[in-house]
Design a protein around this motif. Structure first.
Motif, short mmCIF file in Angstrom:
data_model
loop_
_atom_site.label_atom_id
_atom_site.label_comp_id
_atom_site.label_asym_id
_atom_site.label_seq_id
_atom_site.Cartn_x
_atom_site.Cartn_y
_atom_site.Cartn_z
N THR A 124 8.28 45.00 -38.25
CA THR A 124 9.08 45.63 -39.31
C THR A 124 10.54 45.74 -38.88
OG1 THR A 124 7.18 46.89 -40.10
CG2 THR A 124 9.36 47.72 -40.71
N ALA A 161 18.24 45.71 -47.43
CA ALA A 161 16.86 46.17 -47.45
C ALA A 161 15.94 45.11 -48.06
CB ALA A 161 16.76 47.48 -48.22
N GLU A 162 16.39 44.49 -49.14
CA GLU A 162 15.57 43.47 -49.79
C GLU A 162 15.48 42.21 -48.95
OE1 GLU A 162 17.67 43.29 -53.51
OE2 GLU A 162 16.24 44.63 -54.50
N PRO A 201 10.66 48.69 -45.49
CA PRO A 201 9.94 49.73 -46.25
C PRO A 201 10.83 50.92 -46.61
CG PRO A 201 9.39 49.92 -43.92
CD PRO A 201 10.26 48.68 -44.06
N LEU A 202 11.98 51.05 -45.95
CA LEU A 202 12.93 52.12 -46.23
C LEU A 202 14.26 51.76 -45.62
CD1 LEU A 202 12.51 55.25 -43.93
CD2 LEU A 202 11.47 53.06 -43.42
N VAL A 205 14.26 51.01 -52.09
CA VAL A 205 13.23 51.60 -51.22
C VAL A 205 13.64 53.03 -50.89
CG1 VAL A 205 12.50 49.40 -50.20
CG2 VAL A 205 14.40 50.68 -49.18
#
Length: 468
Positions: A52, A80-81, A86-87, A138
């Motif tokens: 991640t 983020a994309e 996830p955040l 997110v």
């Protein structure tokens, strides 16, 4: 909250080592250092392995008086994309001040500065967080910061401030235990008391980092080994709640990979010791980690009426004739509230970076330490983003830059700061060596325009050099 495990801050200098490290479940990367369309190969390989990657922003300034910049929010969302994160995370801090709200020039700190723990600042922060949450794809988590100075007239402790922030916005928390230690040394704040008041059910993950103490001041350097007191705070936190993730931060002065792995091992041991202590505690109502404010009237009120606001939150909502719960609405900060905060933050930042008087009520010694630290950081970062400058100026670089920084605040980021510094040197006929001055002029001309200049001096360049 998704379980992350043990991670490390990804930096280009240690990218190869991070890829080879055993037991790395996730990494965090400074969002502003990424180009979404050209992600580093190392990060792409880590993602392909299922590691991640979380973007960590440093420039939004959600604690500032202005509403969040739409362009910065869009850039953070894009990262983020691109990473499939996830955040995303940011800081409870202000990084710039001035501008339209104060009818003055906008100043950049180039650093995370503390917001006052007041009702005005909290109202503005909550509204800014809501704006950010709506713009991001997110969830958002916010980090407590380290501080060298305190604001006079604060109305809440850090624990109370963060608890109400979470209650009013539903934002998650990134707890930096190294920053709790910093605030213990610099501001006399008890880390255990802060942890006891924090809403640990909102914990997204934990930061761990090193620093050093000089003349009674702790500097959160991210360039030194993690000290035992910081590991002790991590153990205390883990005895209250199982951290979803724990991450080691290191930004410079990188040791050998084996030393980083040893630090990660010490972090795992601290968490394990904390969880073992938690398992040995007798269960009791209102235990730490469920509502964060153990034994307080606020916690009791929350336990009696799950899903409602605390006493403080309810009272605040009544005062503003609105609701402030996680599923409610945040009452908009009135223009005069933002303006009051803007004036206060501009006065503080101006004293730190422009040499104006320190505002009444602040510790002048600590403000002096912070001002010197900001100038030193500027000199160091400019040397990294424009390494040609210290090469051209040699040993005189640092002294020349600090002289420049004393009277010329940063207004457009570090790369622009490097250009402004070089331009100021040229205007004052420096460096004295003609060859070095010619090289500096060529460097500045190549970077001052929208594209590299052609051979020879352009008419625009001649005009720019004559100005001032």
């Amino acid at each position: 909250m998704r379980r992350l495990g043990t991670g490390i801050g990804w930096r280009p200098e240690i990218a190869d080592a991070v890829e080879r490290m055993p037991g790395i479940d996730w990494v965090e990367v400074v969002a502003e250092n990424l180009c979404p369309g050209h992600l580093p190969d190392s990060l792409l390989r880590l993602r392909e392995r299922g590691v991640t990657v979380i973007p960590h922003g440093v420039s939004l300034g959600l604690g500032g008086a202005d509403r969040p910049d739409e362009g910065r929010l869009a850039a953070l969302a894009e990262r983020a994309e691109a990473l499939g994160a996830p955040l995303v995370t940011e800081h409870i801090a202000f990084v710039r001040a001035g501008g339209a709200l104060t009818a003055s020039a906008c100043l950049e700190a180039g650093h995370l500065l503390p917001v006052p723990r007041t009702r005005d600042a909290l109202d503005v922060l909550c509204e800014n967080v809501r704006i950010a949450q709506e713009a991001l794809p997110v969830p958002l988590a916010l980090e407590n910061i380290a501080a060298l100075f305190s604001w006079p007239g604060e109305e809440m402790t850090e624990g109370q401030f963060l608890a109400e922030l979470v209650e009013r916005t539903g934002v998650r928390l990134l707890i930096d235990v190294a920053n709790l230690h910093t605030n213990h040394v610099n501001r006399g704040e008890d880390p255990a008391e802060a942890l006891a008041r924090l809403p640990l059910e909102a914990l997204a993950y934990v930061h761990v980092a090193g620093g050093y103490e000089r003349d009674g001041v702790w500097h959160d350097s991210h360039a030194h080994p993690v000290p035992d007191p910081v590991l002790g705070i991590l153990c205390d936190l883990a005895s209250r709640v199982a951290p979803p993730g724990v991450l080691l931060e290191r930004d410079e002065n990188f040791p050998a990979p084996g030393e980083l792995e040893q630090e990660l091992g010490a972090i795992r041991e601290a968490v394990a010791a904390g969880r073992a202590a938690h398992a040995q505690r007798p269960a009791k109502a209102g235990a730490a980690g469920t509502k964060g404010a153990v034994g307080t009237k606020e916690a009791a009120a929350t336990e009696e009426a799950p899903g409602t606001e605390s006493v403080a939150g309810t009272q605040r909502a009544a005062e503003t004739e609105g609701t402030a719960g996680t599923n409610g609405v945040v009452v908009p900060a009135l223009p005069e509230v933002r303006q009051r905060l803007a004036v206060a933050q501009a006065a503080v930042l101006s004293s730190l970076v422009a040499g104006t008087p320190v505002p009444e009520g602040f510790d002048r010694v600590r403000m002096g330490v912070q001002a010197r630290a900001l100038a030193a950081k500027r000199a160091g970062v400019v040397a990294r983003v424009a390494p040609e400058l210290p090469e051209l100026l040699g040993e005189g670089y640092r002294e020349a830059f600090l002289e420049y920084a004393r009277t010329r605040p940063m207004s457009g980021g570090y790369r622009q700061d490097a250009l402004d510094f070089a331009g100021q040197l040229l205007k004052t006929g420096r460096p004295k060596d003609a060859r070095a001055r010619r090289q500096l002029r060529d460097w500045w001309l190549d970077r001052a325009g929208p594209a590299p200049r052609p051979h020879g001096l352009t008419a625009r360049a001649k005009v720019l050099l004559r100005r001032g």
